[in-house]
Design an enzyme around this catalytic site. Structure first.
Site, PDB file in Angstrom:
ATOM      1  N   GLY A  11       0.818  -1.218   0.000  1.00  0.00           N
ATOM      2  CA  GLY A  11       0.000   0.000   0.000  1.00  0.00           C
ATOM      3  C   GLY A  11       0.848   1.263   0.000  1.00  0.00           C
ATOM      4  CG  ASN A  36      -6.881   0.642  -1.179  1.00  0.00           C
ATOM      5  OD1 ASN A  36      -7.519   0.927  -2.197  1.00  0.00           O
ATOM      6  ND2 ASN A  36      -6.394   1.569  -0.369  1.00  0.00           N
ATOM      7  CB  SER A 125      -5.354   6.655  12.874  1.00  0.00           C
ATOM      8  OG  SER A 125      -5.992   7.869  12.558  1.00  0.00           O
ATOM      9  CB  ALA A 126      -4.238  11.606  14.682  1.00  0.00           C
ATOM     10  CE1 TYR A 150      -8.684   3.175   9.195  1.00  0.00           C
ATOM     11  CE2 TYR A 150      -8.971   5.373  10.124  1.00  0.00           C
ATOM     12  CZ  TYR A 150      -8.157   4.395   9.598  1.00  0.00           C
ATOM     13  OH  TYR A 150      -6.797   4.619   9.490  1.00  0.00           O
ATOM     14  CE  LYS A 154      -5.978   1.967  11.468  1.00  0.00           C
ATOM     15  NZ  LYS A 154      -5.118   0.900  10.976  1.00  0.00           N
ATOM     16  CG  PHE A 179      -0.956  13.571  13.474  1.00  0.00           C
ATOM     17  CD1 PHE A 179      -0.272  12.669  14.291  1.00  0.00           C
ATOM     18  CD2 PHE A 179      -1.902  14.381  14.064  1.00  0.00           C
ATOM     19  CE1 PHE A 179      -0.516  12.593  15.667  1.00  0.00           C
ATOM     20  CE2 PHE A 179      -2.146  14.330  15.441  1.00  0.00           C
ATOM     21  CZ  PHE A 179      -1.462  13.437  16.231  1.00  0.00           C
ATOM     22  CG  ASN A 199     -12.754   8.275   0.791  1.00  0.00           C
ATOM     23  OD1 ASN A 199     -13.933   8.417   0.518  1.00  0.00           O
ATOM     24  ND2 ASN A 199     -12.123   7.113   0.661  1.00  0.00           N
ATOM     25  CG  LEU A 201      -6.944  18.351   0.856  1.00  0.00           C
ATOM     26  CD1 LEU A 201      -8.157  19.005   0.210  1.00  0.00           C
ATOM     27  CD2 LEU A 201      -6.407  19.247   1.976  1.00  0.00           C
ATOM     28  NE  ARG A 232      -8.244  16.924   9.676  1.00  0.00           N
ATOM     29  CZ  ARG A 232      -9.236  17.682  10.140  1.00  0.00           C
ATOM     30  NH1 ARG A 232      -8.970  18.812  10.756  1.00  0.00           N
ATOM     31  NH2 ARG A 232     -10.502  17.311   9.997  1.00  0.00           N
TER      32      ARG A 232
HETATM   33  P1  NAD Z   1      -3.334   1.357   1.893  1.00  0.00           P
HETATM   34  O1  NAD Z   1      -4.747   0.953   1.684  1.00  0.00           O
HETATM   35  O2  NAD Z   1      -2.601   1.958   0.764  1.00  0.00           O
HETATM   36  O3  NAD Z   1      -2.490   0.136   2.483  1.00  0.00           O
HETATM   37  C1  NAD Z   1      -3.066  -0.897   3.233  1.00  0.00           C
HETATM   38  C2  NAD Z   1      -2.640  -2.196   2.590  1.00  0.00           C
HETATM   39  O4  NAD Z   1      -3.173  -3.300   3.334  1.00  0.00           O
HETATM   40  C3  NAD Z   1      -3.138  -2.328   1.154  1.00  0.00           C
HETATM   41  O5  NAD Z   1      -2.063  -2.689   0.331  1.00  0.00           O
HETATM   42  C4  NAD Z   1      -4.178  -3.446   1.241  1.00  0.00           C
HETATM   43  O6  NAD Z   1      -4.256  -4.191   0.045  1.00  0.00           O
HETATM   44  C5  NAD Z   1      -3.644  -4.254   2.403  1.00  0.00           C
HETATM   45  N1  NAD Z   1      -4.625  -5.080   3.097  1.00  0.00           N
HETATM   46  C6  NAD Z   1      -5.821  -4.707   3.641  1.00  0.00           C
HETATM   47  N2  NAD Z   1      -6.421  -5.770   4.200  1.00  0.00           N
HETATM   48  C7  NAD Z   1      -5.604  -6.836   4.034  1.00  0.00           C
HETATM   49  C8  NAD Z   1      -5.672  -8.211   4.374  1.00  0.00           C
HETATM   50  N3  NAD Z   1      -6.724  -8.720   5.029  1.00  0.00           N
HETATM   51  N4  NAD Z   1      -4.645  -9.022   4.030  1.00  0.00           N
HETATM   52  C9  NAD Z   1      -3.570  -8.524   3.359  1.00  0.00           C
HETATM   53  N5  NAD Z   1      -3.443  -7.242   3.002  1.00  0.00           N
HETATM   54  C10 NAD Z   1      -4.453  -6.401   3.337  1.00  0.00           C
HETATM   55  O7  NAD Z   1      -3.332   2.370   3.137  1.00  0.00           O
HETATM   56  P2  NAD Z   1      -2.125   3.214   3.740  1.00  0.00           P
HETATM   57  O8  NAD Z   1      -2.490   4.644   3.607  1.00  0.00           O
HETATM   58  O9  NAD Z   1      -0.833   2.718   3.244  1.00  0.00           O
HETATM   59  O10 NAD Z   1      -2.304   2.852   5.276  1.00  0.00           O
HETATM   60  C11 NAD Z   1      -1.582   1.820   5.913  1.00  0.00           C
HETATM   61  C12 NAD Z   1      -2.098   1.667   7.327  1.00  0.00           C
HETATM   62  O11 NAD Z   1      -1.989   2.929   8.001  1.00  0.00           O
HETATM   63  C13 NAD Z   1      -3.573   1.287   7.396  1.00  0.00           C
HETATM   64  O12 NAD Z   1      -3.746   0.399   8.482  1.00  0.00           O
HETATM   65  C14 NAD Z   1      -4.262   2.604   7.687  1.00  0.00           C
HETATM   66  O13 NAD Z   1      -5.473   2.429   8.379  1.00  0.00           O
HETATM   67  C15 NAD Z   1      -3.227   3.298   8.563  1.00  0.00           C
HETATM   68  N6  NAD Z   1      -3.356   4.764   8.537  1.00  0.00           N
HETATM   69  C16 NAD Z   1      -3.369   5.430   7.352  1.00  0.00           C
HETATM   70  C17 NAD Z   1      -3.526   6.818   7.333  1.00  0.00           C
HETATM   71  C18 NAD Z   1      -3.587   7.576   6.038  1.00  0.00           C
HETATM   72  O14 NAD Z   1      -4.050   8.716   6.040  1.00  0.00           O
HETATM   73  N7  NAD Z   1      -3.098   7.033   4.931  1.00  0.00           N
HETATM   74  C19 NAD Z   1      -3.677   7.519   8.538  1.00  0.00           C
HETATM   75  C20 NAD Z   1      -3.638   6.812   9.742  1.00  0.00           C
HETATM   76  C21 NAD Z   1      -3.481   5.429   9.726  1.00  0.00           C
HETATM   77  N1  UFG Z   2     -11.150  18.170   2.536  1.00  0.00           N
HETATM   78  C1  UFG Z   2     -11.752  19.071   1.683  1.00  0.00           C
HETATM   79  N2  UFG Z   2     -12.160  18.604   0.465  1.00  0.00           N
HETATM   80  C2  UFG Z   2     -11.998  17.311   0.071  1.00  0.00           C
HETATM   81  C3  UFG Z   2     -11.376  16.404   0.958  1.00  0.00           C
HETATM   82  C4  UFG Z   2     -10.973  16.875   2.206  1.00  0.00           C
HETATM   83  O1  UFG Z   2     -11.916  20.239   2.003  1.00  0.00           O
HETATM   84  O2  UFG Z   2     -12.409  16.959  -1.047  1.00  0.00           O
HETATM   85  C5  UFG Z   2     -10.678  18.664   3.843  1.00  0.00           C
HETATM   86  C6  UFG Z   2     -11.369  17.986   5.030  1.00  0.00           C
HETATM   87  O3  UFG Z   2     -12.563  18.650   5.350  1.00  0.00           O
HETATM   88  C7  UFG Z   2     -10.300  18.118   6.103  1.00  0.00           C
HETATM   89  C8  UFG Z   2      -8.971  18.083   5.322  1.00  0.00           C
HETATM   90  O4  UFG Z   2      -9.307  18.364   3.973  1.00  0.00           O
HETATM   91  O5  UFG Z   2     -10.397  19.363   6.699  1.00  0.00           O
HETATM   92  C9  UFG Z   2      -8.278  16.732   5.388  1.00  0.00           C
HETATM   93  O6  UFG Z   2      -9.215  15.725   5.038  1.00  0.00           O
HETATM   94  P1  UFG Z   2      -8.771  14.228   4.767  1.00  0.00           P
HETATM   95  O7  UFG Z   2      -9.996  13.458   4.409  1.00  0.00           O
HETATM   96  O8  UFG Z   2      -7.618  14.177   3.828  1.00  0.00           O
HETATM   97  O9  UFG Z   2      -8.197  13.770   6.186  1.00  0.00           O
HETATM   98  P2  UFG Z   2      -8.924  13.716   7.591  1.00  0.00           P
HETATM   99  O10 UFG Z   2      -8.135  14.584   8.500  1.00  0.00           O
HETATM  100  O11 UFG Z   2     -10.359  13.944   7.510  1.00  0.00           O
HETATM  101  O12 UFG Z   2      -8.782  12.175   7.918  1.00  0.00           O
HETATM  102  C10 UFG Z   2      -7.538  11.629   8.237  1.00  0.00           C
HETATM  103  C11 UFG Z   2      -7.412  10.192   7.749  1.00  0.00           C
HETATM  104  C12 UFG Z   2      -8.355   9.296   8.479  1.00  0.00           C
HETATM  105  C13 UFG Z   2      -8.266   9.491   9.950  1.00  0.00           C
HETATM  106  C14 UFG Z   2      -8.430  10.946  10.296  1.00  0.00           C
HETATM  107  C15 UFG Z   2      -8.268  11.202  11.749  1.00  0.00           C
HETATM  108  O13 UFG Z   2      -7.676  10.118   6.367  1.00  0.00           O
HETATM  109  O14 UFG Z   2      -7.997   7.965   8.196  1.00  0.00           O
HETATM  110  O15 UFG Z   2      -7.448  11.690   9.609  1.00  0.00           O
HETATM  111  O16 UFG Z   2      -6.996  10.799  12.140  1.00  0.00           O
HETATM  112  F1  UFG Z   2      -9.232   8.781  10.584  1.00  0.00           F
END
Ligand code: NAD
Ligand code: UFG
Length: 341
Positions: A11, A36, A125-126, A150, A154, A179, A199, A201, A232
């Site tokens: 990922g 994903n 996650s935060a 979700y 966590k 974060f 989803n 930004l 953020r």
């Molecule tokens: P991502 O979706 O790109 O990576 C997650 C990976 O896990 C993917 O490659 C997916 O195919 C794999 N996966 C999911 N379920 C699986 C399963 N059952 N078996 C094997 N593989 C599986 O997401 P990311 O942004 O790289 O996030 C990685 C981790 O960090 C996730 O747990 C996510 O919740 C956490 N996280 C992400 C963010 C963010 O904003 N990206 C913020 C906080 C926490």
């Molecule tokens: N935003 C927009 N337009 C968009 C998308 C987002 O204005 O089309 C804004 C949101 O309102 C927010 C900021 O951009 O103010 C960031 O939004 P994100 O969706 O990128 O991120 P979030 O802070 O909402 O969410 C992130 C992670 C989640 C996690 C959360 C709290 O994506 O996984 O932080 O830790 F749960």
């Protein structure tokens, strides 16, 4: 050379972490079911580093397959990235989220028990700070009330790890609270590749810039923040990946559970993101102001002192770097990994 298993390592964050671990001299094993992601990301990790990754297509919940992976390799530590992460989807399909995100954790812990692996890092996650805590968030604050399934996965997974480490004092657990990771590897070869309508930004911004979406809607402009838009703690994914290398060094040398915020400590607003993106990339970004998005907090950001103190890690990249690298990835890969180049 210590070997690290990246569960969900194909990922966005896992692939960038694989690069930094390989560069630091670790052996990397990746297991992913591509729910994903794409194996192409790992091919490019090998291209960037000139090093090999041992790659398994596997669902982490498949206990038999997982045990095979643990038995075939001498694993020193695990990083658990494997999870579903779309907040809105988790509200619509809570059972799927609990099933995936909790079962992957339990399967990993059981395989570790079976094979005597003692070290694990978890992608938290935060969001676990909930709505009650005041900013900046510090690690000793209590987990709050989460606003969606979700977030609860966590919080629950953190609890599971804490209980497991209490029962087995030889276990070493690091919980990393990310974060807002954005940006991409400066090569433009790996980056964030969301399926469908983004989803988050930054992928929305880059898809508008590349012409795949019409217009960015900024959700809300009447928040009690510096310019009325939400703030953020955006963190460059390469800085985040380097934080994992430090966390691996740490988890291998300690026992018990330790929690670290991985953020910059500096909040930026949505408006500032748009301005930086336009300026560093010399692009006009079509955007409008719309209503607030349900569930959004006005602002949150990290106190990142603990990671600096105990891991010797702090972020180095700027918001401009994040915006430049995100665009560099998107323009080189308008369709993500689907069209290889
Ligand atoms: P991502 O979706 O790109 O990576 C997650 C990976 O896990 C993917 O490659 C997916 O195919 C794999 N996966 C999911 N379920 C699986 C399963 N059952 N078996 C094997 N593989 C599986 O997401 P990311 O942004 O790289 O996030 C990685 C981790 O960090 C996730 O747990 C996510 O919740 C956490 N996280 C992400 C963010 C963010 O904003 N990206 C913020 C906080 C926490
Ligand atoms: N935003 C927009 N337009 C968009 C998308 C987002 O204005 O089309 C804004 C949101 O309102 C927010 C900021 O951009 O103010 C960031 O939004 P994100 O969706 O990128 O991120 P979030 O802070 O909402 O969410 C992130 C992670 C989640 C996690 C959360 C709290 O994506 O996984 O932080 O830790 F749960």
């Amino acid at each position: 050379m210590a070997a690290i298993l990246l569960a969900g390592g194909a990922g966005y964050i896992g692939s960038h972490t694989a690069v930094e671990l390989l560069n630091a001299g670790y052996a990397v094993i990746v297991a992913d079911n591509y729910a994903n992601s794409s194996p192409e990301a790992i091919r490019r990790v090998e291209e960037i580093t000139g090093k090999q990754v041992k790659l398994y297509e596997a669902d982490i919940r498949d206990d038999k397959k997982l045990l095979e992976i643990f038995r075939e390799n001498q694993i020193d530590a695990v990083i658990h990235f494997a999870g579903l992460k779309a907040v809105g989807e988790s509200v619509a399909k809570p059972v799927m989220y609990y099933r995936n995100n909790i079962d992957t954790t339990l399967s990993l812990l059981e395989a570790m028990q079976e094979t005597g692996v003692k070290n694990i890092i978890f992608s938290s996650s935060a969001t676990v700070y909930g709505e009650e805590n005041s900013v900046p968030y510090t690690e000793e604050m209590k987990r709050g009330v989460c606003t969606n399934p979700y977030g609860w996965t966590k919080a629950m997974t953190e609890q599971i790890f804490e209980d497991a480490a209490k029962a087995d004092p030889s276990l070493s657990v690091v919980l990393l609270r990310y974060f807002n990771p954005i940006g991409a590897h400066p090569s433009g070869r790996i980056g964030e590749d969301p399926r469908g309508i983004p989803n988050n930004l930054m992928p929305y911004v880059t898809q508008v810039a590349v012409g795949k979406r019409e217009c960015l809607t900024i959700f809300g402009h009447d928040y009690p923040t510096k310019d009325g838009t939400c703030t953020r703690d955006y963190i460059h994914v390469v800085d985040l990946a380097k934080g994992h290398v430090k966390a691996v060094d740490y988890v291998l040398r300690h026992n018990g559970t330790e929690i670290f915020n991985l953020g910059t400590g500096t909040p930026y607003s949505v408006k500032e993101i748009v301005e930086s993106f336009e300026r560093v990339n010399a692009i006009k970004l079509n955007h409008v102001y719309g209503n607030r998005r349900l569930g959004d907090l006005a602002e949150f950001y990290a106190n990142a002192d603990k990671a600096e103190r105990l891991l010797g890690w702090k972020t180095e990249k700027t918001l401009d770097d994040m915006c430049r690298d995100a665009w560099n990835w998107q323009k080189q890969n308008p369709d993500g990994y689907r069209k290889s180049n």
